[in-house]
Design a protein around this motif. Structure first.
Motif, PDB file in Angstrom:
ATOM      1  N   UNK A  99      40.698  34.714  51.521  1.00 48.80           N
ATOM      2  CA  UNK A  99      41.639  35.363  50.776  1.00 48.80           C
ATOM      3  C   UNK A  99      41.291  36.688  49.942  1.00 48.80           C
ATOM      4  N   UNK A 100      40.166  36.483  49.531  1.00 48.82           N
ATOM      5  CA  UNK A 100      39.447  37.535  48.759  1.00 48.82           C
ATOM      6  C   UNK A 100      38.978  38.555  49.552  1.00 48.82           C
ATOM      7  N   UNK A 101      38.510  38.513  50.612  1.00 48.91           N
ATOM      8  CA  UNK A 101      38.165  39.517  51.710  1.00 48.91           C
ATOM      9  C   UNK A 101      39.192  40.258  52.338  1.00 48.91           C
ATOM     10  N   UNK A 102      40.477  39.405  52.410  1.00 44.83           N
ATOM     11  CA  UNK A 102      41.746  40.331  52.874  1.00 44.83           C
ATOM     12  C   UNK A 102      42.234  40.903  51.936  1.00 44.83           C
ATOM     13  N   UNK A 103      42.480  40.365  50.709  1.00 46.27           N
ATOM     14  CA  UNK A 103      43.342  41.183  49.613  1.00 46.27           C
ATOM     15  C   UNK A 103      42.306  42.299  49.095  1.00 46.27           C
ATOM     16  N   UNK A 104      40.952  42.118  48.989  1.00 44.10           N
ATOM     17  CA  UNK A 104      40.143  43.225  48.383  1.00 44.10           C
ATOM     18  C   UNK A 104      40.194  44.558  49.489  1.00 44.10           C
ATOM     19  N   UNK A 105      40.306  43.912  50.700  1.00 46.85           N
ATOM     20  CA  UNK A 105      40.079  45.142  51.825  1.00 46.85           C
ATOM     21  C   UNK A 105      41.504  45.670  51.693  1.00 46.85           C
ATOM     22  N   UNK A 106      42.469  45.175  51.692  1.00 47.55           N
ATOM     23  CA  UNK A 106      43.769  45.745  51.424  1.00 47.55           C
ATOM     24  C   UNK A 106      43.964  46.850  50.420  1.00 47.55           C
ATOM     25  N   UNK A 107      43.800  46.244  49.185  1.00 49.64           N
ATOM     26  CA  UNK A 107      43.834  46.878  48.022  1.00 49.64           C
ATOM     27  C   UNK A 107      42.992  48.279  48.002  1.00 49.64           C
ATOM     28  N   UNK A 108      41.812  47.751  48.385  1.00 48.48           N
ATOM     29  CA  UNK A 108      40.581  49.053  48.649  1.00 48.48           C
ATOM     30  C   UNK A 108      41.171  50.113  49.713  1.00 48.48           C
ATOM     31  N   UNK A 109      41.891  49.850  50.526  1.00 53.63           N
ATOM     32  CA  UNK A 109      42.262  50.602  51.702  1.00 53.63           C
ATOM     33  C   UNK A 109      43.440  51.474  50.838  1.00 53.63           C
ATOM     34  N   UNK A 110      44.336  50.855  50.152  1.00 53.33           N
ATOM     35  CA  UNK A 110      45.557  51.619  49.545  1.00 53.33           C
ATOM     36  C   UNK A 110      44.886  52.558  48.584  1.00 53.33           C
ATOM     37  N   UNK A 111      43.629  52.129  47.759  1.00 57.37           N
ATOM     38  CA  UNK A 111      43.102  53.429  46.902  1.00 57.37           C
ATOM     39  C   UNK A 111      42.543  54.322  47.672  1.00 57.37           C
ATOM     40  N   UNK A 112      42.045  53.992  48.654  1.00 58.82           N
ATOM     41  CA  UNK A 112      41.374  55.128  49.482  1.00 58.82           C
ATOM     42  C   UNK A 112      42.163  55.972  50.292  1.00 58.82           C
ATOM     43  N   UNK A 113      43.222  55.429  50.866  1.00 62.62           N
ATOM     44  CA  UNK A 113      43.878  56.113  52.030  1.00 62.62           C
ATOM     45  C   UNK A 113      45.410  56.564  51.416  1.00 62.62           C
ATOM     46  N   UNK A 114      45.970  55.790  50.803  1.00 63.97           N
ATOM     47  CA  UNK A 114      47.551  56.060  50.583  1.00 63.97           C
ATOM     48  C   UNK A 114      47.534  56.969  49.229  1.00 63.97           C
ATOM     49  N   UNK A 115      48.257  58.230  49.349  1.00 64.34           N
ATOM     50  CA  UNK A 115      48.204  59.093  48.412  1.00 64.34           C
ATOM     51  C   UNK A 115      49.283  58.644  47.422  1.00 64.34           C
ATOM     52  N   UNK A 116      48.927  58.272  46.226  1.00 61.51           N
ATOM     53  CA  UNK A 116      50.026  58.097  45.255  1.00 61.51           C
ATOM     54  C   UNK A 116      49.863  58.549  44.040  1.00 61.51           C
ATOM     55  N   UNK A 117      50.765  58.759  43.034  1.00 65.80           N
ATOM     56  CA  UNK A 117      50.467  59.305  41.873  1.00 65.80           C
ATOM     57  C   UNK A 117      50.112  58.423  40.741  1.00 65.80           C
ATOM     58  N   UNK A 118      49.104  58.569  40.190  1.00 60.42           N
ATOM     59  CA  UNK A 118      48.565  57.659  39.133  1.00 60.42           C
ATOM     60  C   UNK A 118      47.467  56.533  39.755  1.00 60.42           C
ATOM     61  N   UNK A 119      47.207  56.837  41.520  1.00 58.37           N
ATOM     62  CA  UNK A 119      46.323  55.761  41.727  1.00 58.37           C
ATOM     63  C   UNK A 119      44.718  55.819  41.011  1.00 58.37           C
ATOM     64  N   UNK A 120      44.271  56.881  40.690  1.00 58.83           N
ATOM     65  CA  UNK A 120      43.142  57.259  39.908  1.00 58.83           C
ATOM     66  C   UNK A 120      43.313  56.226  38.564  1.00 58.83           C
ATOM     67  N   UNK A 121      44.329  56.492  37.994  1.00 59.30           N
ATOM     68  CA  UNK A 121      44.298  55.311  36.522  1.00 59.30           C
ATOM     69  C   UNK A 121      44.321  54.539  36.919  1.00 59.30           C
ATOM     70  N   UNK A 122      45.043  53.782  37.840  1.00 57.24           N
ATOM     71  CA  UNK A 122      45.092  52.103  38.164  1.00 57.24           C
ATOM     72  C   UNK A 122      43.949  51.694  38.650  1.00 57.24           C
ATOM     73  N   UNK A 123      43.176  52.538  39.507  1.00 60.34           N
ATOM     74  CA  UNK A 123      41.676  52.048  39.873  1.00 60.34           C
ATOM     75  C   UNK A 123      40.904  52.172  38.740  1.00 60.34           C
ATOM     76  N   UNK A 124      40.891  52.827  37.931  1.00 59.43           N
ATOM     77  CA  UNK A 124      40.292  52.824  36.579  1.00 59.43           C
ATOM     78  C   UNK A 124      40.440  51.614  35.844  1.00 59.43           C
ATOM     79  N   UNK A 125      41.478  50.917  35.826  1.00 53.29           N
ATOM     80  CA  UNK A 125      42.191  49.881  35.007  1.00 53.29           C
ATOM     81  C   UNK A 125      41.472  48.949  35.772  1.00 53.29           C
ATOM     82  N   UNK A 126      41.378  48.788  37.187  1.00 55.14           N
ATOM     83  CA  UNK A 126      40.908  47.635  37.967  1.00 55.14           C
ATOM     84  C   UNK A 126      39.177  47.593  37.749  1.00 55.14           C
ATOM     85  N   UNK A 127      38.565  48.760  37.667  1.00 55.43           N
ATOM     86  CA  UNK A 127      37.292  48.767  37.107  1.00 55.43           C
ATOM     87  C   UNK A 127      36.954  48.345  36.082  1.00 55.43           C
ATOM     88  N   UNK A 128      37.879  48.496  35.064  1.00 53.63           N
ATOM     89  CA  UNK A 128      37.453  48.294  33.483  1.00 53.63           C
ATOM     90  C   UNK A 128      37.695  46.604  33.243  1.00 53.63           C
TER      91      UNK A 128
END
Length: 290
Positions: A99-128
């Motif tokens: 579950x961790x590998x699949x869900x982390x891969x899916x979320x990481x792909x979304x942050x890397x390739x799907x253009x979305x407004x505010x994605x950088x701020x959400x990623x910063x929260x995840x890293x926080x």
């Protein structure tokens, strides 16, 4: 008149190469000594697991058992319901790894390739969230699972893995950023959606980082002691690390039996790490390469 030999150039195998080889030799010696210092406790565990009680008292820091007593492994594993605890450990390790590998891969792909407004701020929260120690969120999680009536079960040890882990999300994002964007562009032209692009294009190319994340998560889940000690209260759902904690009092501090059982519990982590160490180093180093 015979030609004179040019002595200004160093001969092969000597001259300036000698100091370099000497430094390599000293570096090798230092690495061997340092490796022995770190490996000594594990080697002592193996030696102690093969000794009798008298041999443990007389062995001291020696790494060679005088009297070989292989029966310690049989006696140690038969002194408590090992197979029941092994099943519980596998149930709290294999599903979280998947579950961790699949869900982390899916979320990481979304942050890397799907253009979305505010994605950088959400990623910063995840890293926080990586800055928060696990003890800080322990009480809210305990209250949550208690209200969901999941205490004394394996659910509190499995359900959090459904939402990924911040560190692995970061690794997958960095890995996917290193892959060419033309892969997703070509798939979009062919009519594939984002989920199909992740599943059919990017996930098959993620073997190095998948192996690295799976091994790290396996070691974390397999050796987890704090979670089971908080959520599990009955012997029915005990895992191996939790069972080892009560092994000393149950067997009157029989050091040889304790070491033999500990070797069996630690052995899967050692074997998996040595088999996958090349993928771990390759996957993590690729995410940080420029």
């Amino acid at each position: 008149m015979p030609p004179t030999r040019d002595t200004s150039r160093p001969r092969a195998g000597g001259g300036p190469l000698a100091p370099s080889r000497l430094r390599q030799a000293w570096s090798l010696i230092a690495l061997v000594l340092g490796s022995f210092v770190f490996a000594y406790p594990f080697l002592w565990m193996i030696a102690t697991s093969l000794r009798t009680r008298q041999g443990v008292a007389e062995g001291g820091v020696s790494l060679w058992p005088v009297q070989w007593h292989v029966e310690n492994y049989v006696d140690g594993l038969s002194s408590f319901p090992f197979w029941q605890y092994l099943t519980n450990s596998l149930l709290t390790t294999i599903p979280p790894v998947v579950f961790t590998v699949l869900s982390s891969s899916l979320v990481g792909f979304a942050f890397a390739r799907i253009p979305a407004r505010g994605a950088g701020a959400v990623f910063a929260v995840v890293l926080a969230t990586m800055l928060l120690p696990g003890e800080v969120t322990l009480v809210p999680q305990f209250i949550l699972f208690r209200e969901l009536d999941m205490m004394d079960s394996l659910y509190p040890l499995i359900v959090p893995s459904l939402f990924g882990a911040p560190f692995f999300i970061f690794l997958f994002r960095q890995f996917y950023l290193r892959l060419p964007a033309s892969l997703s562009d070509a798939a979009i032209v062919d009519g594939a959606g984002w989920f199909r692009i992740w599943w059919s294009v990017y996930l098959p190319l993620s073997q190095p980082i998948i192996v690295a994340a799976a091994v790290l998560q396996f070691m974390s889940s397999w050796n987890n002691f704090l979670g089971p000690s908080i959520y599990l209260t009955s012997d029915r759902w005990k895992t191996l690390p939790l069972a080892l904690a009560g092994f000393t009092s149950a067997n009157s501090t029989d050091t040889s039996l304790l070491m033999a059982t500990s070797i069996v519990v630690v052995l899967p982590c050692v074997v998996i790490f040595f088999l996958a160490q090349r993928h771990i180093v390759g996957g993590i180093s690729f995410t940080g390469a420029k």
